[in-house]
Design an enzyme around this catalytic site. Structure first.
Site, PDB file in Angstrom:
ATOM      1  N   GLU A 115      35.694  29.585  28.834  1.00 44.64           N
ATOM      2  CA  GLU A 115      35.436  30.004  27.451  1.00 44.64           C
ATOM      3  C   GLU A 115      34.385  31.093  27.414  1.00 44.64           C
ATOM      4  OE1 GLU A 115      33.840  30.769  23.787  1.00 44.64           O
ATOM      5  OE2 GLU A 115      32.623  29.743  25.274  1.00 44.64           O
ATOM      6  N   ASP A 138      33.380  25.185  31.003  1.00 43.54           N
ATOM      7  CA  ASP A 138      32.556  26.003  31.906  1.00 43.54           C
ATOM      8  C   ASP A 138      31.079  26.019  31.530  1.00 43.54           C
ATOM      9  OD1 ASP A 138      33.527  27.355  29.626  1.00 43.54           O
ATOM     10  OD2 ASP A 138      33.271  29.327  30.531  1.00 43.54           O
TER      11      ASP A 138
HETATM   12 ZN    ZN Z   1      28.344  29.902  25.210  1.00 43.09          ZN
HETATM   13 ZN    ZN Z   2      30.031  27.519  24.049  1.00 41.70          ZN
END
Ligand code: ZN
Ligand code: ZN
Length: 446
Positions: A174, A107
């Site tokens: 994440e 991401d």
């Molecule tokens: Zn980050």
């Molecule tokens: Zn990262």
């Protein structure tokens, strides 16, 4: 006891020695890795520029995961998509041996890129709140994915040199601390081969290209988001004696919370309590009913985490009571589910991996880093029962001349998440692939 000790010592020494035998500085295996990385680099750079120019927000990694799945399928991996959202699991079975998991995250962030690069992102997307936001790979997850594909390529070509099972996973979300949990909840360790070890890397904004760094044991913190609602009795600002002012209580709570770290916490066990948001009231002359606080709380161990969270609740409750807030209006505390557990790098896995990486990229290019109170949900892969030894290392991204310029001008290089974060793709990707390949082979070489 002495015999046990000898056996343990032999195991510790014998394990890396096997690798040393195959991956010495002038071994054919090492030469082969070097040559493969050189020939793969142009296509990896193209992949990197494509990923960088086409970033997607957390939970929206549709095109990114399709591209990664495609790359892995073309390499002959057994690919499953849609694991925990847009997660991708690519498995390569190559005979009897341990199972090693390698993870990349996919991401990007709602940041307007300001690097001026020819492949800079001009992408916008709609966030969860329905706002149109710019998107940028400002945390280097595009580098992580490129290194991941590069490593998968090299290990495919070298399959005669290792035995075991490779589980390569591309993780969504994440940045929201949610993707690892989503993949585990969707059966990552039950539907696919359970790893004996898990490896990952993260770019560093202040480490030069060609180097990697490592932290043994705790490297990143437990991250908790806490919503604290201080309630009172509202009324007219001119008649405070008829109210219980939640703004004054909130102010006292915020000051009192500072004593958790300064007075309750062992000074050599770090913790952070930050009140990042406070909202209350609407007008000069109205005492509101409540004040809402948002906190980030950082700790390393589970025990410390529990103690610090309990202290926050205790202090808020007792300050409110001291102000005469009635029992049915005492503060409420909500610890959000999106908790990121601390990242604990297994010391034995760190030692053996660092040795193998040193052989591959040069011992001088492997340096010890410092732990931080940042968050990284890779830590979660180590916490399933029975625990999986994990290791995430840092990857240098900035050429030494550029770092020297920053230092000479008294500036810091742009941080991760900065609109100006600009890794140098070629050497960063090459070092990442070599380091990750060496770390994986170290665990899979028969
Ligand atoms: Zn980050
Ligand atoms: Zn990262």
């Amino acid at each position: 006891m002495p015999r046990l000790f000898t056996i343990a010592l032999l195991l510790v020494v014998a394990f890396p020695a096997m690798v040393l035998a195959q991956l010495t500085a002038d071994s054919p295996l090492r030469t082969q890795i070097e040559a493969t990385v050189v020939s793969d680099l142009p296509s990896l750079r193209e992949l990197y520029e494509h990923l960088h120019a086409n970033p997607e927000l957390s939970f929206q990694e549709k095109e990114t995961s399709a591209r990664i799945a495609n790359e892995m399928e073309s390499l002959g991996y057994d690919v499953t998509t849609g694991v925990g959202g847009h997660g991708v699991v690519a498995v390569l079975r190559n005979g009897e041996g341990p199972s090693v998991m390698v993870r990349a995250d996919m991401d990007a962030l709602p940041v307007q890129e300001e690097t001026g690069l020819p492949y800079a992102s001009a992408v916008t997307a709609t966030d969860d709140q329905g706002n149109e936001v710019p998107v940028m790979h400002a945390c280097g997850h595009d580098i992580h994915m490129t290194v991941f594909v590069g490593t998968a390529k090299v290990l495919t070509e070298l399959r005669e040199s290792w035995r075991g099972t490779l589980v390569m996973i591309a993780q969504p979300a994440e940045e929201r601390g949610a993707g690892a949990k989503a993949m585990l909840d969707d059966g990552l360790y039950t539907r696919f081969p359970r790893p004996d070890y898990a490896l990952a890397l993260h770019v560093k904004n202040d480490l030069e290209t060609g180097k990697i760094n490592y932290v043994k044991e705790y490297a990143c913190a437990n991250v908790d988001m806490v919503d604290l609602t201080i309630r009172g009795i509202g009324g007219h600002g001119a008649y405070p004696h008829q109210t219980k002012d939640p703004i004054v209580v909130a102010a006292e709570v915020i000051v009192a919370l500072q004593t958790i770290v300064s007075r309750e916490q062992d000074p050599i066990d770090p913790a952070v309590v930050t009140v990042g948001s406070i909202h209350a009231g609407a007008k000069h002359n109205i005492i509101p009913e409540e004040a809402r606080l948002q906190l980030t709380v950082r700790t390393y161990s589970d025990e410390t985490r529990e103690r610090v969270l309990a202290s926050i609740e205790r202090i808020a409750t007792n300050v409110a009571q001291a102000a005469g807030v009635p029992d049915d209006l005492l503060p409420t505390m909500d610890i959000r589910d999106e908790y990121t557990p601390a990242l604990y790098n297994d010391p034995a896995l760190v030692d053996t991996s660092v040795r193998a990486i040193g052989i591959m990229i040069g011992e001088d290019n492997v340096v010890e880093g410092k732990p931080t109170m940042g968050g990284e949900d890779f830590g979660r892969y180590g916490r399933e029962e029975p625990p999986v030894p994990i290791f995430m290392f840092g990857l240098g991204t900035i050429p030494s001349e550029r770092l020297a310029d920053y230092e000479a001008s008294g500036q810091l290089p742009p941080s991760l998440h900065s609109s100006r974060f600009q890794p140098e793709p070629g050497p960063t990707i090459a070092t990442g692939v070599k380091a990750m390949t060496a770390a994986v082979l170290n665990l899979l070489v028969p």
